[in-house]
Enzyme design. Structure first.
Site, PDB file in Angstrom:
ATOM      1  N   LYS A 280       0.751  -1.177   0.009  1.00  0.00           N
ATOM      2  CA  LYS A 280       0.179  -0.056   0.011  1.00  0.00           C
ATOM      3  C   LYS A 280       0.684   1.132   0.005  1.00  0.00           C
ATOM      4  O   LYS A 280       1.963   1.136   0.523  1.00  0.00           O
ATOM      5  CB  LYS A 280      -0.744   0.199   1.526  1.00  0.00           C
ATOM      6  CG  LYS A 280      -1.982  -0.939   1.155  1.00  0.00           C
ATOM      7  CD  LYS A 280      -2.810  -1.051   2.552  1.00  0.00           C
ATOM      8  CE  LYS A 280      -3.890  -2.052   2.820  1.00  0.00           C
ATOM      9  NZ  LYS A 280      -4.872  -1.817   1.663  1.00  0.00           N
ATOM     10  N   ARG A 354     -10.649 -11.486   1.541  1.00  0.00           N
ATOM     11  CA  ARG A 354     -11.600 -12.147   0.628  1.00  0.00           C
ATOM     12  C   ARG A 354     -10.765 -13.616   0.776  1.00  0.00           C
ATOM     13  O   ARG A 354     -11.464 -14.909   0.897  1.00  0.00           O
ATOM     14  CB  ARG A 354     -12.009 -11.900  -0.631  1.00  0.00           C
ATOM     15  CG  ARG A 354     -10.879 -12.023  -1.639  1.00  0.00           C
ATOM     16  CD  ARG A 354     -11.036 -11.082  -2.584  1.00  0.00           C
ATOM     17  NE  ARG A 354     -11.142  -9.689  -2.379  1.00  0.00           N
ATOM     18  CZ  ARG A 354     -11.305  -8.545  -3.455  1.00  0.00           C
ATOM     19  NH1 ARG A 354     -11.473  -9.076  -4.445  1.00  0.00           N
ATOM     20  NH2 ARG A 354     -11.427  -7.441  -2.826  1.00  0.00           N
TER      21      ARG A 354
END
Length: 504
Positions: A280, A354
């Site tokens: 990130k 996920r």
């Protein structure tokens, strides 16, 4: 802060109450509530409203002294808007204004005598719950890691709600529920606000164990070897870059009948999300300690329902780990095998939520659940779609799933912790196609929150399921940075309604 109920009857009236302060309502159309009328023996309240000292608009306040012949030291007037059109927003504004005024009051006790049944389609219990949650929100402080604590605010510490004798039982139940929910919210906030070097997967597991001991819950914490034995290759792939050991927490509240299928809450517990190899940007990366907001909220919810001794079987499941880069971390393009046997091409290691959730959603099949709700700070795309007001709600489109969605949406509206239903359609599944595996873990930039939900949906075919994306609602940035405690109010209201329905 202590909350209680003060019954009103022919002998015990608002005008006879002796306390440090009484809060009563006035209206924008220059009218007094019944409580204000009872204290307006000499016309001081009417005069203040007529002169414009208080407008009566929702949230406006005026503090008076010496009213009602001095039986109470102070009277706090609070505006509720137009008398015949008081909205939920108006009442919440009034409740928050009362709480703000009480924090600086020169008295430790007060009575709130607002017309709690003034909002159409909402009862007194709803109004009392809203007021208590506002008071606890104002009282919350996170300073446990500061060497010098913030001074405790003076002001009101004991609040009594003046209600008619006929409404005492429901009012007391509302107080009990609101305090339990507030305790759950505070736990969720604390867990979220702790830095990642404190709130590790092990810390979350220990929190669950302490809760189990306090409330006599069942708890099981699975370690890496046990997860390997279960073939949770997707979850474990996320843990490869971190030295922190992963944990898989199962917490059970057996409040219903033994034969009743449980409602299962699954909370994403990424205690720090660097993005892994798909790193990130550095700006605001500190806020990725909040990526365990789903785990924190289901633990907070479990605390609330355990305190209430809710007559419902509820299971909380938390897959928790860090997502870090290192020489051993999962790489973009790696293919992993989930517990379900389906293979996943990891195109982006920053789409890790996920990957941990899909194995948890497969694991919960063993409970033969009545319903499963997963809660996750899953996608920035959900923030783009819904901002910071509504959590995203995703589920399939059939009668059973529509009913579950309506339960959650209704609970959110009642609790003031709203969600918005988003689509799940087969056409979006096309974006998850992979040339090399059963599916990819991302579907491109378009409809990112939807394709993430579609990914999870592939692992939920054996039960009724809903997904809450709380990326936009779990915490605030900027000067007010901190965990919000959402969606604990929504989830607890949802479970309380389920317990009430089961008891009928």
């Amino acid at each position: 802060m202590d909350f209680s109920i003060k019954p009103l009857d022919a002998k015990s009236t608002i005008g006879s109450i002796k306390t440090g302060c009484i809060a009563v309502a006035v209206f924008e159309d220059k009218k007094l509530s019944a409580g204000a009328q009872a204290l307006d023996r000499k016309g001081e309240i009417s005069a203040a409203l007529k002169s414009g000292d208080i407008s009566g608009k929702a949230g406006s306040t005026l503090l008076l002294r010496g009213v009602n012949g001095g039986t109470t030291e102070r009277v706090l007037l609070v505006g509720l808007g137009k008398q015949d059109a008081v909205t939920e927003k108006d009442f919440n504004a009034a409740a928050q204004a009362v709480v703000r005024a009480f924090t600086t009051l020169g008295s430790s006790e007060a009575v709130i005598a607002l017309p709690f049944d003034t909002v159409a389609s909402r009862d007194s219990a709803w109004a009392i719950r809203c007021t208590i949650l506002s008071a606890r929100e104002a009282a919350y402080r996170f300073d446990s890691l500061k060497s010098k604590k913030e001074p405790t605010a003076s002001g009101v510490k004991k609040i009594a709600f003046a209600v008619p004798a006929a409404a005492v039982n429901s009012a007391r139940e509302a107080v009990t529920q609101a305090v339990a929910v507030a305790n759950g919210i505070d736990l969720t906030k604390d867990l979220g606000n702790f830095p990642a070097n404190v709130c590790t997967p092990t810390y979350l597991a220990n929190t669950a164990k302490k809760m189990a001991k306090e409330f006599k819950l069942e708890v099981e914490v699975l370690d890496r070897k046990q997860l390997q034995a279960l073939k949770m290759g997707s979850f474990l792939s996320v843990t490869n870059g971190s030295v922190e050991p992963p944990k898989f927490i199962v917490l059970k509240h057996n409040g219903g009948k033994a034969k009743d299928a449980p409602t299962v809450l699954v909370g994403k517990g990424i205690t720090f999300d660097s993005g892994g190899i798909s790193l990130k940007p550095g700006a605001a990366m500190d806020e990725m300690k909040y990526d365990m907001g789903g785990a924190a909220s289901v633990l907070g919810t479990m605390r609330a329902i355990a305190e209430l001794k809710l007559k419902l079987n509820v299971i909380v499941v938390i897959p928790t780990c860090e997502n870090m880069p290192s020489g051993s971390a999962t790489k973009p393009g790696d293919i992993v095998t989930s517990m379900s046997g389906q293979t996943i091409e990891v195109l982006n290691t920053d789409a890790e939520g996920r990957l941990v959730l899909c194995d948890a959603l497969t694991y919960v099949e063993r409970f033969k659940p009545a319903a499963v709700v997963d809660v996750a700070t899953l996608t920035g795309a959900c923030i783009v779609a819904l901002g910071h007001h509504n959590s995203g709600l995703f589920t399939r489109n059939d009668d059973a799933h529509d009913a579950l969605a309506n339960e959650l949406l209704t609970a959110g509206k009642v609790a003031g912790d709203t969600a918005w239903r988003m689509p799940i359609e087969e056409s979006y599944q096309e974006q998850l196609k992979s040339n090399f595996a059963d599916m990819a873990n991302i579907g491109g930039p378009a409809a990112g929150s939807v394709t993430a939900a579609c990914f999870l949906e592939r692992y939920t075919k054996k039960y009724t399921w809903a997904h809450l994306d709380i990326a936009g609602t779990a915490w605030k940035s900027g000067a007010a940075k901190g965990s919000t405690g959402r969606p604990v109010p929504l989830l607890t209201t949802f479970l309380i309604a389920r317990a009430q329905a089961a008891g009928k």
